[in-house]
Design a protein around this motif. Structure first.
Motif, PDB file in Angstrom:
ATOM      1  N   SER A 146      24.205 131.757 -23.917  1.00 23.54           N
ATOM      2  CA  SER A 146      24.412 130.842 -25.038  1.00 23.54           C
ATOM      3  C   SER A 146      23.856 129.442 -24.747  1.00 23.54           C
ATOM      4  CB  SER A 146      25.891 130.762 -25.404  1.00 23.54           C
ATOM      5  OG  SER A 146      26.613 130.153 -24.363  1.00 23.54           O
ATOM      6  N   VAL A 147      23.662 129.091 -23.457  1.00 15.19           N
ATOM      7  CA  VAL A 147      23.073 127.768 -23.179  1.00 15.19           C
ATOM      8  C   VAL A 147      21.622 127.694 -23.660  1.00 15.19           C
ATOM      9  CG1 VAL A 147      24.498 127.066 -21.204  1.00 15.19           C
ATOM     10  CG2 VAL A 147      22.418 128.408 -20.814  1.00 15.19           C
ATOM     11  N   TYR A 148      20.985 128.835 -23.834  1.00 16.12           N
ATOM     12  CA  TYR A 148      19.586 128.833 -24.267  1.00 16.12           C
ATOM     13  C   TYR A 148      19.454 128.582 -25.761  1.00 16.12           C
ATOM     14  CZ  TYR A 148      19.530 131.603 -19.958  1.00 16.12           C
ATOM     15  OH  TYR A 148      19.729 132.072 -18.689  1.00 16.12           O
ATOM     16  N   THR A 149      20.538 128.808 -26.490  1.00 12.27           N
ATOM     17  CA  THR A 149      20.439 128.700 -27.943  1.00 12.27           C
ATOM     18  C   THR A 149      21.339 127.608 -28.503  1.00 12.27           C
ATOM     19  OG1 THR A 149      22.054 130.490 -28.040  1.00 12.27           O
ATOM     20  CG2 THR A 149      19.773 131.101 -28.343  1.00 12.27           C
ATOM     21  N   ARG A 150      22.087 126.931 -27.621  1.00 14.25           N
ATOM     22  CA  ARG A 150      23.006 125.906 -28.145  1.00 14.25           C
ATOM     23  C   ARG A 150      22.204 124.774 -28.787  1.00 14.25           C
ATOM     24  NH1 ARG A 150      24.568 123.077 -22.358  1.00 14.25           N
ATOM     25  NH2 ARG A 150      22.398 122.875 -21.725  1.00 14.25           N
ATOM     26  N   LYS A 151      22.879 124.030 -29.629  1.00 17.83           N
ATOM     27  CA  LYS A 151      22.216 122.974 -30.396  1.00 17.83           C
ATOM     28  C   LYS A 151      21.576 121.926 -29.499  1.00 17.83           C
ATOM     29  CE  LYS A 151      23.697 122.330 -35.115  1.00 17.83           C
ATOM     30  NZ  LYS A 151      25.045 122.302 -35.699  1.00 17.83           N
ATOM     31  N   LYS A 152      22.327 121.491 -28.487  1.00 12.79           N
ATOM     32  CA  LYS A 152      21.815 120.415 -27.641  1.00 12.79           C
ATOM     33  C   LYS A 152      21.161 120.933 -26.384  1.00 12.79           C
ATOM     34  CE  LYS A 152      24.685 116.534 -28.950  1.00 12.79           C
ATOM     35  NZ  LYS A 152      25.758 115.636 -28.483  1.00 12.79           N
ATOM     36  N   ARG A 153      20.446 122.036 -26.479  1.00 15.20           N
ATOM     37  CA  ARG A 153      19.823 122.556 -25.269  1.00 15.20           C
ATOM     38  C   ARG A 153      18.822 121.555 -24.714  1.00 15.20           C
ATOM     39  NH1 ARG A 153      16.237 127.443 -27.863  1.00 15.20           N
ATOM     40  NH2 ARG A 153      14.551 126.161 -28.677  1.00 15.20           N
ATOM     41  N   ARG A 154      18.709 121.565 -23.399  1.00 19.65           N
ATOM     42  CA  ARG A 154      17.912 120.531 -22.754  1.00 19.65           C
ATOM     43  C   ARG A 154      16.438 120.885 -22.686  1.00 19.65           C
ATOM     44  NH1 ARG A 154      20.343 119.075 -17.255  1.00 19.65           N
ATOM     45  NH2 ARG A 154      19.327 121.044 -16.836  1.00 19.65           N
ATOM     46  N   VAL A 155      16.136 122.144 -22.607  1.00 18.48           N
ATOM     47  CA  VAL A 155      14.748 122.569 -22.451  1.00 18.48           C
ATOM     48  C   VAL A 155      14.033 122.505 -23.796  1.00 18.48           C
ATOM     49  CG1 VAL A 155      13.328 124.607 -22.054  1.00 18.48           C
ATOM     50  CG2 VAL A 155      15.150 124.018 -20.455  1.00 18.48           C
ATOM     51  N   ASN A 156      12.918 121.767 -23.854  1.00 20.15           N
ATOM     52  CA  ASN A 156      12.235 121.635 -25.141  1.00 20.15           C
ATOM     53  C   ASN A 156      10.738 121.928 -25.064  1.00 20.15           C
ATOM     54  OD1 ASN A 156      11.417 119.421 -23.758  1.00 20.15           O
ATOM     55  ND2 ASN A 156      12.603 117.952 -24.954  1.00 20.15           N
ATOM     56  N   SER A 157      10.294 122.535 -23.995  1.00 22.26           N
ATOM     57  CA  SER A 157       8.892 122.958 -23.900  1.00 22.26           C
ATOM     58  C   SER A 157       8.768 124.042 -22.841  1.00 22.26           C
ATOM     59  CB  SER A 157       7.986 121.783 -23.528  1.00 22.26           C
ATOM     60  OG  SER A 157       8.194 121.446 -22.170  1.00 22.26           O
ATOM     61  N   LEU A 158       7.655 124.758 -22.878  1.00 21.67           N
ATOM     62  CA  LEU A 158       7.456 125.850 -21.933  1.00 21.67           C
ATOM     63  C   LEU A 158       7.423 125.375 -20.480  1.00 21.67           C
ATOM     64  CD1 LEU A 158       7.236 128.894 -22.079  1.00 21.67           C
ATOM     65  CD2 LEU A 158       4.760 128.668 -22.231  1.00 21.67           C
ATOM     66  N   PRO A 159       6.708 124.273 -20.174  1.00 20.04           N
ATOM     67  CA  PRO A 159       6.729 123.784 -18.784  1.00 20.04           C
ATOM     68  C   PRO A 159       8.126 123.380 -18.335  1.00 20.04           C
ATOM     69  CG  PRO A 159       4.929 122.771 -19.987  1.00 20.04           C
ATOM     70  CD  PRO A 159       5.738 123.544 -20.988  1.00 20.04           C
ATOM     71  N   ARG A 160       8.910 122.805 -19.241  1.00 17.22           N
ATOM     72  CA  ARG A 160      10.278 122.428 -18.863  1.00 17.22           C
ATOM     73  C   ARG A 160      11.138 123.663 -18.645  1.00 17.22           C
ATOM     74  NH1 ARG A 160      13.390 117.411 -20.968  1.00 17.22           N
ATOM     75  NH2 ARG A 160      14.715 118.478 -19.465  1.00 17.22           N
ATOM     76  N   LEU A 161      10.865 124.694 -19.432  1.00 13.01           N
ATOM     77  CA  LEU A 161      11.604 125.938 -19.236  1.00 13.01           C
ATOM     78  C   LEU A 161      11.322 126.484 -17.843  1.00 13.01           C
ATOM     79  CD1 LEU A 161      13.423 128.169 -20.298  1.00 13.01           C
ATOM     80  CD2 LEU A 161      11.446 129.227 -21.368  1.00 13.01           C
ATOM     81  N   GLU A 162      10.042 126.451 -17.467  1.00 15.08           N
ATOM     82  CA  GLU A 162       9.698 126.974 -16.146  1.00 15.08           C
ATOM     83  C   GLU A 162      10.375 126.157 -15.045  1.00 15.08           C
ATOM     84  OE1 GLU A 162       5.606 128.050 -15.310  1.00 15.08           O
ATOM     85  OE2 GLU A 162       5.932 127.537 -13.199  1.00 15.08           O
ATOM     86  N   SER A 163      10.375 124.829 -15.176  1.00 18.57           N
ATOM     87  CA  SER A 163      10.990 124.066 -14.082  1.00 18.57           C
ATOM     88  C   SER A 163      12.505 124.255 -14.053  1.00 18.57           C
ATOM     89  CB  SER A 163      10.606 122.584 -14.122  1.00 18.57           C
ATOM     90  OG  SER A 163      10.579 122.085 -15.399  1.00 18.57           O
ATOM     91  N   GLN A 164      13.101 124.478 -15.233  1.00 19.33           N
ATOM     92  CA  GLN A 164      14.536 124.771 -15.237  1.00 19.33           C
ATOM     93  C   GLN A 164      14.831 126.098 -14.545  1.00 19.33           C
ATOM     94  OE1 GLN A 164      17.215 122.789 -16.609  1.00 19.33           O
ATOM     95  NE2 GLN A 164      18.326 124.258 -15.333  1.00 19.33           N
TER      96      GLN A 164
END
Ligand code: HEC
Length: 92
Positions: A41-59
């Motif tokens: 659910s952290v991936y779909t919550r409203k205030k999720r922190r990841v907002n781009s593909l490179p940020r997703l990878e670093s997360q």
């Protein structure tokens, strides 16, 4: 002699398997290793922190580091793609 040969083949198989990690299964790995601290659910919550593909990878790298699994780059990439395909849907 024959025995020795198959032994060498076995070692070779292990060595290549480890570097390419072809049998890495992102979905399975995620289910067993990534749901200990947070669920999906952290991936779909409203205030999720990841907002781009490179940020997703670093997360994914950061969480992997927390886990201490030391995944190979290839595995990080398939895990990132798995999350992107199922939750984030960033353009590539
Ligand atoms: C040691 C605990 C822990 C484990 C295990 C863990 N994570 Fe995380 N993860 C966190 C924390 C803490 C956050 C930040 C949550 C927050 O900001 O509320 C987070 C956030 C995330 C986010 C960002 C969510 C957002 O806001 O968009 C992603 C993506 C993620 N984790 C992926 C993974 C993956 C993939 C794995 C398995 C390799 C994993 N996590 C395993 C602790 C962990």
């Amino acid at each position: 002699m024959k025995l020795q040969l198959s032994f060498v083949t076995l070692i070779l198989l292990f060595a290549t398997g480890a570097s390419a990690s072809e049998d890495f299964q992102a979905e399975k790995f995620h289910q067993t290793s990534c749901t200990g601290c947070h669920d999906s659910s952290v991936y779909t919550r409203k205030k999720r922190r990841v907002n781009s593909l490179p940020r997703l990878e670093s997360q994914v790298r950061m969480c992997d580091a927390n886990l201490g699994k030391k995944l190979f780059d290839d595995d990080i990439h398939s895990l990132t793609n798995y999350l992107n395909d199922n939750y984030y849907h960033f353009g590539k």
